[in-house]
Design an enzyme around this catalytic site. Structure first.
Site, short mmCIF file in Angstrom:
data_model
loop_
_atom_site.label_atom_id
_atom_site.label_comp_id
_atom_site.label_asym_id
_atom_site.label_seq_id
_atom_site.Cartn_x
_atom_site.Cartn_y
_atom_site.Cartn_z
N CYS A 14 -3.44 8.18 18.21
CA CYS A 14 -4.23 7.95 19.43
C CYS A 14 -5.07 6.68 19.30
CB CYS A 14 -5.08 9.19 19.74
SG CYS A 14 -5.78 9.18 21.40
N HIS A 58 -1.36 13.99 19.35
CA HIS A 58 -2.18 14.38 18.21
C HIS A 58 -1.50 15.44 17.34
CE1 HIS A 58 -6.07 12.40 19.16
NE2 HIS A 58 -5.57 12.39 20.38
N GLU A 101 -2.28 16.36 14.49
CA GLU A 101 -3.27 17.15 13.73
C GLU A 101 -3.80 18.33 14.53
OE1 GLU A 101 -3.87 14.49 15.35
OE2 GLU A 101 -5.99 14.16 15.82
#
Lengths: 79, 218
Positions: free
Chosen positions: B80, B190, B192
């Site tokens: 990002c 994302h 994560e």
């Protein structure tokens, strides 16, 4: 020396902000306005600095933006 | 894991890395990356995204060390805002522009793996689908047409948004790209935030595991 740097999206790159403004205009009674593009204005005072390098390295991303450096002879704003 | 003033996803990303190996935070003033096998540049709003997304963070002292680490073949992942920083730093091609819809987009998206020749997609299959969230205001991938052709010819597009699921107006549905060598990867989604069944998908973990696996194999 007073300097103005005008930064604008390169021709051909979609500028959704400009489009949004353009679409809002008829509702306010402004007719016949086209090709609205929104950029950025940076004002600074500089003596002897390499402004081209400053623009290329930081103020503009030349992949997506064009820049124009406007120099004023003294520190007063002619406008 | 780099941390800039304004980063906000570094802790989630450290947790994600820890599921595939070990991880620690490196403050952006630091230039000592010794002992690290991979670098993640996390998401957030580094330096408030002033001027342009990623424009100021690229001048952080740590970014010089990251560029050297990448030049030596070290795996670097930009997520990002981290992707935006790597593009501004010239470590990845292209730029990220404001979303076509002018809105912050925050939702799960379907991705297609387009290239497996990178440190973070090795072991995945081309065309495989991943479900990973996006959350960004400026995620519209842009490069001039001739550069896009070159990227595709060189297999540098790593991830695409699935047809019909594009969140931001990215050219050619590009969600992530890599450098020519394949060790530097950037993506807007994302991974994560997709490492635990609690949040709906564990597909993101596979990118961290791919990096960990390729390091173990090397």
């Amino acid at each position: 020396m007073k300097v103005r740097v005008l930064i604008r999206p390169k021709p051909g790159i979609l500028d959704p902000q400009g489009k949004a403004i353009e679409r809002a205009l008829p509702a306010l009674g402004f007719e016949g306005i086209e090709e609205v593009r929104v950029g950025r204005l940076v004002e600074l005072e500089a003596d002897g600095a390499d402004l081209e390098a400053l623009c290329e390295r930081l103020l503009a991303n030349t992949l997506i933006e064009d820049f124009e450096i406007v120099r004023f002879a003294d520190r007063t704003d002619p406008a | 894991m780099l941390q800039f003033p304004g980063s906000c996803d570094e802790r989630d990303a450290v947790l994600a890395c820890k599921r595939a190996g070990e991880a620690r935070l490196v403050w952006h003033r630091g230039t000592d990356l010794t002992g690290l096998d991979a670098i993640v540049v996390p998401g957030g709003f580094s330096y408030g995204d002033y001027l342009r997304v990623g424009a100021i963070a690229r001048f952080s002292p740590a970014m010089g060390a990251v560029a050297q680490f990448a030049a030596e073949g070290g795996p670097v992942l930009g997520i990002c805002n981290g992707f935006q920083v790597l593009c501004e730093a010239g470590l990845l091609p292209g730029a990220l522009l404001p979303n076509t819809g002018l809105r912050f987009v925050c939702r799960q998206v379907e991705l297609e793996v387009a290239s497996t020749a990178s440190s973070f997609t090795r072991g995945l299959a081309t065309g495989e689908r991943l479900s990973i969230p996006v959350k960004h205001m400026s995620g519209r991938y842009f490069a001039p047409p001739e550069q896009l052709d070159a990227l595709e010819a060189d297999d540098q597009v790593v991830l695409r948004y699935a047809p019909g699921d594009e969140p931001n107006g990215s050219l050619r549905r590009i969600a992530g790209v890599r450098n020519k060598a394949g060790n530097v990867v950037g993506l807007m989604p994302h991974p994560e935030h997709a490492v635990d069944p609690l949040t709906g998908s564990t597909d993101g973990l596979r990118l961290f595991e791919a990096a960990s696996g390729s390091l173990a194999a090397a």
